[in-house]
Scaffold this motif. Structure first.
Motif, mmCIF file in Angstrom:
data_model
loop_
_atom_site.group_PDB
_atom_site.id
_atom_site.type_symbol
_atom_site.label_atom_id
_atom_site.label_comp_id
_atom_site.label_asym_id
_atom_site.label_seq_id
_atom_site.Cartn_x
_atom_site.Cartn_y
_atom_site.Cartn_z
ATOM 1 N N SER A 2 1.012 -1.289 -0.334
ATOM 2 C CA SER A 2 0.728 -0.131 -0.274
ATOM 3 C C SER A 2 0.860 0.943 -0.204
ATOM 4 N N SER A 3 0.216 2.196 -0.442
ATOM 5 C CA SER A 3 0.654 3.597 -0.238
ATOM 6 C C SER A 3 0.941 4.218 0.256
ATOM 7 N N SER A 4 1.546 5.647 0.409
ATOM 8 C CA SER A 4 1.141 6.790 1.429
ATOM 9 C C SER A 4 0.323 7.859 0.597
ATOM 10 N N GLY A 5 1.004 7.829 -0.607
ATOM 11 C CA GLY A 5 0.269 8.650 -1.457
ATOM 12 C C GLY A 5 -2.035 9.052 -2.112
ATOM 13 N N THR A 6 -1.660 9.241 -3.625
ATOM 14 C CA THR A 6 -3.346 9.086 -3.310
ATOM 15 C C THR A 6 -3.281 7.577 -4.413
ATOM 16 N N ILE A 301 16.129 3.266 18.802
ATOM 17 C CA ILE A 301 16.739 4.506 19.882
ATOM 18 C C ILE A 301 16.361 6.171 20.084
ATOM 19 N N ARG A 302 15.237 5.930 19.235
ATOM 20 C CA ARG A 302 14.461 8.146 19.187
ATOM 21 C C ARG A 302 13.250 7.639 19.433
ATOM 22 N N ALA A 303 12.688 6.054 19.287
ATOM 23 C CA ALA A 303 11.588 6.630 19.587
ATOM 24 C C ALA A 303 11.024 5.798 21.083
ATOM 25 N N ASP A 304 9.740 6.092 21.280
ATOM 26 C CA ASP A 304 9.018 6.323 22.464
ATOM 27 C C ASP A 304 7.561 5.385 22.185
ATOM 28 N N LEU A 305 7.324 5.736 21.079
ATOM 29 C CA LEU A 305 6.461 4.989 19.729
ATOM 30 C C LEU A 305 6.703 4.668 17.993
ATOM 31 N N LEU A 306 6.426 3.954 17.224
ATOM 32 C CA LEU A 306 7.019 3.851 16.765
ATOM 33 C C LEU A 306 5.263 3.803 15.773
ATOM 34 N N VAL A 307 4.976 4.432 14.235
ATOM 35 C CA VAL A 307 4.129 4.085 13.651
ATOM 36 C C VAL A 307 4.742 3.989 11.780
ATOM 37 N N THR A 308 4.310 2.925 11.306
ATOM 38 C CA THR A 308 4.704 2.573 10.019
ATOM 39 C C THR A 308 3.112 2.594 9.334
ATOM 40 N N THR A 309 3.219 3.262 8.024
ATOM 41 C CA THR A 309 2.321 3.359 7.378
ATOM 42 C C THR A 309 2.779 2.537 5.483
ATOM 43 N N GLY A 310 1.538 1.680 5.364
ATOM 44 C CA GLY A 310 1.303 0.635 4.221
ATOM 45 C C GLY A 310 1.790 -0.068 4.682
ATOM 46 N N GLY A 311 2.087 -1.320 3.839
ATOM 47 C CA GLY A 311 1.934 -3.239 3.640
ATOM 48 C C GLY A 311 1.148 -3.692 5.145
ATOM 49 N N VAL A 319 5.659 -5.969 2.552
ATOM 50 C CA VAL A 319 6.597 -5.614 3.303
ATOM 51 C C VAL A 319 6.404 -5.233 4.991
ATOM 52 N N VAL A 320 5.728 -5.037 5.279
ATOM 53 C CA VAL A 320 5.719 -4.659 6.724
ATOM 54 C C VAL A 320 5.178 -5.862 7.608
ATOM 55 N N LYS A 321 4.268 -6.667 7.187
ATOM 56 C CA LYS A 321 3.680 -7.814 7.381
ATOM 57 C C LYS A 321 4.882 -8.764 7.798
ATOM 58 N N GLU A 322 5.588 -9.373 6.330
ATOM 59 C CA GLU A 322 7.072 -9.734 6.488
ATOM 60 C C GLU A 322 7.922 -9.306 7.018
ATOM 61 N N ALA A 357 0.973 -0.136 13.252
ATOM 62 C CA ALA A 357 0.941 -0.323 11.887
ATOM 63 C C ALA A 357 -0.026 0.012 11.068
ATOM 64 N N LEU A 358 -0.520 0.916 10.983
ATOM 65 C CA LEU A 358 -1.571 1.109 9.895
ATOM 66 C C LEU A 358 -1.477 1.109 8.173
ATOM 67 N N PRO A 359 -2.470 1.085 7.881
ATOM 68 C CA PRO A 359 -2.770 1.118 6.163
ATOM 69 C C PRO A 359 -1.945 2.150 5.632
ATOM 70 N N GLY A 360 -2.266 1.910 4.296
ATOM 71 C CA GLY A 360 -1.354 2.646 3.103
ATOM 72 C C GLY A 360 -2.372 4.590 2.856
ATOM 73 N N ASN A 361 -3.112 3.902 2.053
ATOM 74 C CA ASN A 361 -4.229 4.797 1.893
ATOM 75 C C ASN A 361 -4.214 6.151 2.594
ATOM 76 N N PRO A 362 -4.943 7.015 2.278
ATOM 77 C CA PRO A 362 -4.730 8.380 3.317
ATOM 78 C C PRO A 362 -5.291 8.010 3.973
ATOM 79 N N VAL A 363 -7.003 8.242 4.201
ATOM 80 C CA VAL A 363 -7.538 8.594 5.082
ATOM 81 C C VAL A 363 -7.849 6.721 5.338
ATOM 82 N N SER A 364 -7.782 6.063 5.285
ATOM 83 C CA SER A 364 -7.399 4.967 6.224
ATOM 84 C C SER A 364 -6.491 4.948 7.256
#
Length: 467
Positions: A2-6, A301-311, A319-322, A357-364
């Protein structure tokens, strides 16, 4: 991936799924009695997923910070006032410190004529004592000299003998030290007139700020006013946002065929700052599991919380799941919601840093942030029990030209604009999770409950206010 654009693909797809239950990777498994175990049915509810996150996210440990660095942080201790504020009686006006009896009955026709014995400036020491028939010229904020009972504003006087036209004051440096003059006062003054009393703001020993207070500009100002240079707080969480997708190009760079601009990392980093965090944005990571794992390890090393978007869906390049399911620390699950059905959550690394880990489409991704990441940030700040952990919610009447449809069994979040005056909410754009332009013009989310498959105009709905 999934992407983080449109992009046209929607990895927040909410169609039928053969998924029969949450992964056993969640927090080390889902055996009997496991408090983090998912529901027995195939889909998690929105509330179950949020509860699972908040049960695992603990507030950050308190630290001592300098006042400029404490803005936006949450106090962990009561702060009492060490000294009265203001610490002494002082003048609220430029004028003359006088005795009440000396100006009783004063008028334009019969002014009280007083001898000026000196000047009292803000921060002055060695104050002159005001006796009968005397006055001391005084500046705003200056301590009330002994003997004086009130302050008459300079506008009530002739400005003093030789001190210019009425209503003006000669600079303190204009007369030699100790030089005497006269001032004519045209109005009487009551006792304590234009005097700020010692402790009239706060008294010594009173509670200045209670534990749990979020430190904004007024609170920082109060702490400085009572002499606190540092304060013990829970720090603002450090949130790292990582977007994924080989198709992503950074804004400002040329856009080649088949590529789109990375928007999610910018939107989510801004949302994290809006929620009270310190946000770090990582440029898009390509569709490669090893590269993503390396990026996450570098950021821990600099994160108290990580957020990924897509995948996070079921595509061949997700590949986020992988990258994150191999060690069993992150559970990828499907939620009964639209948009944002695929979600991931776990605690990773040696410090058990939460990762969403969040979905990749912008609104999602943005809807998922508001529903799950924002509350996690507030929980890290120590605000999990406050009403403002989540966005405010109101009830509003649907204003639309036609009925809205919604998938059965899914809680749907639609973009809209809320009118507080009329108590109505109007949909903006369609339901597609790639429609970022509509999101930019919305200030609310319409919530269609799971049991509804359609909503007629005039129906009252729950509305999430965005900002």
């Amino acid at each position: 991936m999934s992407s983080s654009g449109t992009a046209p693909s929607d990895h927040g797809h909410t169609g039928p799924s053969d998924h029969t239950g949450p992964s056993a990777h969640s927090h080390g498994g889902e055996g009997p009695g496991d408090p983090c175990a998912g529901p027995a049915r195939g889909l998690w509810s929105v509330d179950e997923h949020l509860d699972d996150i908040l049960a695992a996210v603990a507030p950050l440990e308190p630290i001592e910070l300098q006042l400029p660095d404490a803005q936006g942080c949450v106090l962990v201790e009561d702060v009492t006032v060490p000294v009265a504020l203001p610490p002494f009686d002082n003048s609220s006006m430029d004028g003359y410190a006088v005795r009440v009896a000396d100006v009783a009955g004063a008028s334009e026709e019969f002014p009280a004529v007083l001898t000026v014995i000196g000047d009292v400036a803000a921060g002055a020491g060695g104050l002159p004592e005001v006796g009968p028939g005397q006055a001391a010229r005084i500046m705003t904020g200056a301590p009330l000299p002994p003997g004086a009972e009130a302050v008459v504003p300079v506008e009530w006087t002739d400005g003093g003998t030789g001190e210019g036209a009425a209503g003006t004051m000669r600079p303190a440096s204009a007369a030699p030290e100790g030089a005497a003059g006269e001032v004519r006062v045209h109005r009487p003054a009551e006792a304590r007139a234009h005097v700020r009393a010692r402790g009239s703001d706060v008294r010594a020993g009173e509670l200045a700020l209670a534990a749990g207070t979020v430190l904004g500009p007024p609170q920082i100002g109060l702490l400085a006013a009572i002499g606190r240079g540092t304060v013990r707080v829970r720090p603002r969480p450090r949130v790292v946002v990582i977007s994924t997708g080989s198709e992503l190009t950074q804004p400002g760079e040329p856009l080649t065929e088949g590529r789109i601009y990375d928007s999610n990392s910018f939107a989510l980093a801004a949302a994290a700052r809006d929620a009270g965090a310190i946000a770090y944005r990582v440029g898009a990571v390509a569709d490669d599991a090893e590269s993503l794992r390396a990026a996450i390890e570098d950021q821990l090393i600099r994160a108290d919380l990580l957020v990924t978007t897509g995948g996070v869906s079921v595509g061949a390049y997700d590949v986020v799941k992988e990258a994150l399911t191999a060690d069993g620390e992150v559970d990828f699950r499907k939620l009964a919601m639209q948009p944002g059905k695929p979600q991931g959550f776990g605690m990773i690394g040696p410090d058990h840093t939460p990762l969403l880990a969040l979905p990749g489409n912008p609104v999602s991704s943005y809807v998922s942030f508001e529903l799950f990441v924002r509350p996690a940030i507030r929980a890290l700040m120590g605000l999990a029990d406050r009403p403002d952990t989540q966005r405010p919610r109101v009830r509003a009447v649907l204003k639309a030209d036609r009925a809205l449809s919604s998938p059965a069994g899914r809680r749907q979040f639609l973009r809209g604009t809320y009118d507080a005056e009329s108590g109505t909410v109007t949909p903006v754009g369609g339901s597609g999770s790639h429609l970022i332009a509509a999101l930019a013009h919305a200030d609310a989310l319409l919530v269609v409950p799971e049991e509804a498959t359609g909503v007629e105009p005039g129906t009252e709905l729950e509305v999430v206010l965005l900002g």
